[in-house]
Design a protein around this motif. Structure first.
Motif, PDB file in Angstrom:
ATOM      1  N   MET A 234      72.973   7.960  34.817  1.00  0.00           N
ATOM      2  CA  MET A 234      72.602   9.398  34.812  1.00  0.00           C
ATOM      3  C   MET A 234      71.462   9.606  35.826  1.00  0.00           C
ATOM      4  O   MET A 234      70.403   8.973  35.716  1.00  0.00           O
ATOM      5  CB  MET A 234      72.120   9.754  33.396  1.00  0.00           C
ATOM      6  CG  MET A 234      71.910  11.221  33.161  1.00  0.00           C
ATOM      7  SD  MET A 234      73.453  12.021  32.676  1.00  0.00           S
ATOM      8  CE  MET A 234      72.902  13.718  32.618  1.00  0.00           C
TER       9      MET A 234
ATOM     10  N   SER B  82      66.793  14.534  36.785  1.00  0.00           N
ATOM     11  CA  SER B  82      66.610  15.834  37.439  1.00  0.00           C
ATOM     12  C   SER B  82      65.334  15.793  38.273  1.00  0.00           C
ATOM     13  O   SER B  82      64.537  14.849  38.170  1.00  0.00           O
ATOM     14  CB  SER B  82      66.522  16.939  36.382  1.00  0.00           C
ATOM     15  OG  SER B  82      65.318  16.789  35.656  1.00  0.00           O
ATOM     16  N   GLU B  83      65.121  16.838  39.068  1.00  0.00           N
ATOM     17  CA  GLU B  83      63.945  16.875  39.940  1.00  0.00           C
ATOM     18  C   GLU B  83      62.662  16.782  39.116  1.00  0.00           C
ATOM     19  O   GLU B  83      61.715  16.072  39.467  1.00  0.00           O
ATOM     20  CB  GLU B  83      63.960  18.168  40.762  1.00  0.00           C
ATOM     21  CG  GLU B  83      62.953  18.127  41.899  1.00  0.00           C
ATOM     22  CD  GLU B  83      62.930  19.403  42.730  1.00  0.00           C
ATOM     23  OE1 GLU B  83      63.904  20.179  42.698  1.00  0.00           O
ATOM     24  OE2 GLU B  83      61.912  19.613  43.412  1.00  0.00           O
ATOM     25  N   ILE B  84      62.661  17.479  37.980  1.00  0.00           N
ATOM     26  CA  ILE B  84      61.440  17.511  37.179  1.00  0.00           C
ATOM     27  C   ILE B  84      61.228  16.164  36.467  1.00  0.00           C
ATOM     28  O   ILE B  84      60.094  15.703  36.314  1.00  0.00           O
ATOM     29  CB  ILE B  84      61.468  18.699  36.181  1.00  0.00           C
ATOM     30  CG1 ILE B  84      60.063  19.111  35.793  1.00  0.00           C
ATOM     31  CG2 ILE B  84      62.269  18.432  34.946  1.00  0.00           C
ATOM     32  CD1 ILE B  84      59.589  20.302  36.491  1.00  0.00           C
ATOM     33  N   GLU B  85      62.314  15.528  36.060  1.00  0.00           N
ATOM     34  CA  GLU B  85      62.187  14.199  35.443  1.00  0.00           C
ATOM     35  C   GLU B  85      61.650  13.182  36.458  1.00  0.00           C
ATOM     36  O   GLU B  85      60.831  12.330  36.122  1.00  0.00           O
ATOM     37  CB  GLU B  85      63.546  13.743  34.885  1.00  0.00           C
ATOM     38  CG  GLU B  85      63.937  14.465  33.600  1.00  0.00           C
ATOM     39  CD  GLU B  85      65.371  14.200  33.155  1.00  0.00           C
ATOM     40  OE1 GLU B  85      65.650  14.330  31.942  1.00  0.00           O
ATOM     41  OE2 GLU B  85      66.233  13.892  34.012  1.00  0.00           O
TER      42      GLU B  85
ATOM     43  N   ALA C  17      59.701  13.928  38.930  1.00  0.00           N
ATOM     44  CA  ALA C  17      58.283  14.257  39.124  1.00  0.00           C
ATOM     45  C   ALA C  17      57.446  13.706  37.969  1.00  0.00           C
ATOM     46  O   ALA C  17      56.345  13.171  38.175  1.00  0.00           O
ATOM     47  CB  ALA C  17      58.125  15.771  39.244  1.00  0.00           C
ATOM     48  N   MET C  18      57.965  13.817  36.734  1.00  0.00           N
ATOM     49  CA  MET C  18      57.244  13.293  35.567  1.00  0.00           C
ATOM     50  C   MET C  18      57.067  11.770  35.686  1.00  0.00           C
ATOM     51  O   MET C  18      56.003  11.224  35.383  1.00  0.00           O
ATOM     52  CB  MET C  18      58.001  13.634  34.276  1.00  0.00           C
ATOM     53  CG  MET C  18      57.912  15.094  33.887  1.00  0.00           C
ATOM     54  SD  MET C  18      59.161  15.612  32.661  1.00  0.00           S
ATOM     55  CE  MET C  18      58.773  14.521  31.286  1.00  0.00           C
TER      56      MET C  18
ATOM     57  N   SER D 289      57.022  10.043  38.465  1.00  0.00           N
ATOM     58  CA  SER D 289      56.033   9.764  39.519  1.00  0.00           C
ATOM     59  C   SER D 289      54.627   9.847  38.951  1.00  0.00           C
ATOM     60  O   SER D 289      53.761   9.021  39.265  1.00  0.00           O
ATOM     61  CB  SER D 289      56.099  10.830  40.618  1.00  0.00           C
ATOM     62  OG  SER D 289      57.151  10.607  41.451  1.00  0.00           O
ATOM     63  N   MET D 290      54.384  10.885  38.132  1.00  0.00           N
ATOM     64  CA  MET D 290      53.037  11.060  37.582  1.00  0.00           C
ATOM     65  C   MET D 290      52.678   9.915  36.647  1.00  0.00           C
ATOM     66  O   MET D 290      51.535   9.451  36.634  1.00  0.00           O
ATOM     67  CB  MET D 290      52.957  12.394  36.845  1.00  0.00           C
ATOM     68  CG  MET D 290      53.074  13.526  37.836  1.00  0.00           C
ATOM     69  SD  MET D 290      52.585  15.091  37.167  1.00  0.00           S
ATOM     70  CE  MET D 290      52.653  16.084  38.663  1.00  0.00           C
ATOM     71  N   MET D 291      53.659   9.467  35.884  1.00  0.00           N
ATOM     72  CA  MET D 291      53.421   8.356  34.953  1.00  0.00           C
ATOM     73  C   MET D 291      53.142   7.055  35.712  1.00  0.00           C
ATOM     74  O   MET D 291      52.152   6.375  35.453  1.00  0.00           O
ATOM     75  CB  MET D 291      54.677   8.157  34.109  1.00  0.00           C
ATOM     76  CG  MET D 291      54.470   8.306  32.645  1.00  0.00           C
ATOM     77  SD  MET D 291      56.055   8.117  31.785  1.00  0.00           S
ATOM     78  CE  MET D 291      56.313   6.342  31.926  1.00  0.00           C
ATOM     79  N   PHE D 292      54.017   6.746  36.652  1.00  0.00           N
ATOM     80  CA  PHE D 292      53.883   5.458  37.336  1.00  0.00           C
ATOM     81  C   PHE D 292      52.667   5.433  38.259  1.00  0.00           C
ATOM     82  O   PHE D 292      52.083   4.375  38.489  1.00  0.00           O
ATOM     83  CB  PHE D 292      55.180   5.077  38.053  1.00  0.00           C
ATOM     84  CG  PHE D 292      56.280   4.723  37.075  1.00  0.00           C
ATOM     85  CD1 PHE D 292      55.992   4.045  35.898  1.00  0.00           C
ATOM     86  CD2 PHE D 292      57.602   5.082  37.315  1.00  0.00           C
ATOM     87  CE1 PHE D 292      56.984   3.726  34.971  1.00  0.00           C
ATOM     88  CE2 PHE D 292      58.609   4.774  36.388  1.00  0.00           C
ATOM     89  CZ  PHE D 292      58.299   4.091  35.227  1.00  0.00           C
ATOM     90  N   THR D 293      52.280   6.599  38.777  1.00  0.00           N
ATOM     91  CA  THR D 293      51.064   6.643  39.597  1.00  0.00           C
ATOM     92  C   THR D 293      49.858   6.273  38.734  1.00  0.00           C
ATOM     93  O   THR D 293      48.980   5.518  39.162  1.00  0.00           O
ATOM     94  CB  THR D 293      50.887   8.034  40.235  1.00  0.00           C
ATOM     95  OG1 THR D 293      52.026   8.306  41.041  1.00  0.00           O
ATOM     96  CG2 THR D 293      49.632   8.095  41.094  1.00  0.00           C
TER      97      THR D 293
ATOM     98  N   THR E 287      47.261  21.557  39.569  1.00  0.00           N
ATOM     99  CA  THR E 287      48.549  22.231  39.805  1.00  0.00           C
ATOM    100  C   THR E 287      48.442  23.716  39.482  1.00  0.00           C
ATOM    101  O   THR E 287      48.992  24.563  40.195  1.00  0.00           O
ATOM    102  CB  THR E 287      49.674  21.580  38.973  1.00  0.00           C
ATOM    103  OG1 THR E 287      49.610  20.164  39.123  1.00  0.00           O
ATOM    104  CG2 THR E 287      51.047  22.057  39.436  1.00  0.00           C
TER     105      THR E 287
END
Lengths: 96, 96
Positions: free
Chosen positions: B1, B4-7, B9-10, B12-16, B81
């Motif tokens: 699967m 989505s774009e927002i998933e 982005a989420m 990225s924020m977590m792994f950063t 943001t």
């Protein structure tokens, strides 16, 4: 100047909101439903609750004016990301 | 699967966050400084304040234990943001 990974992620979150809000500065419940169905299809499926979006709307629409502001939208994203992070820390992150 | 774009982005924020926190579940002030310098170089430059990171740390370290939790990290991202979105709505979004 190339945006950093986190700046790109912030931009995605902003533009996704405006994609569903259109010319308005808020989302209606219909906008929120379209957003949730398109962006979090698995989350809605796992909720297995036809009223899931109505319940989320009730949580987010603090002013009871039928509007989801950018601020409320971001608190939804924050809640979901913090839940994902808790799961990641408990089950997937290497133990020290 | 495919997420989505927002998933994405989420994620990225977590792994950063974990990129700078390392094996810990929090960032120290040094981690925060490295994170800010790498991910928000323009923001720090525009602040033009050598104590900017110290001030942000003071805001985020609510428990005064020298730790920035994921929750506090996310509130920093949310604040930035929301400020970007305000600017976008005022100056760039097409008027209805």
């Amino acid at each position: 100047m190339v945006p950093s990974e986190i700046e790109t992620a912030m931009q995605s979150m902003m533009f996704t909101f405006h994609k569903y809000a259109g010319d308005k500065s808020y989302m209606t419940k219909d906008d929120l439903r379209m957003f949730m169905e398109a962006e979090f299809p698995d989350f809605l499926k796992n909720q297995n609750d036809p009223l899931a979006v109505d319940k989320i709307m009730k949580d987010l629409d603090q002013c009871r004016d039928g509007h989801v502001s950018f601020h409320s939208y971001f608190s939804l994203i924050a809640g979901l990301t913090i839940a994902c992070n808790d799961y990641y820390c408990k089950n997937m992150k290497g133990k020290k």
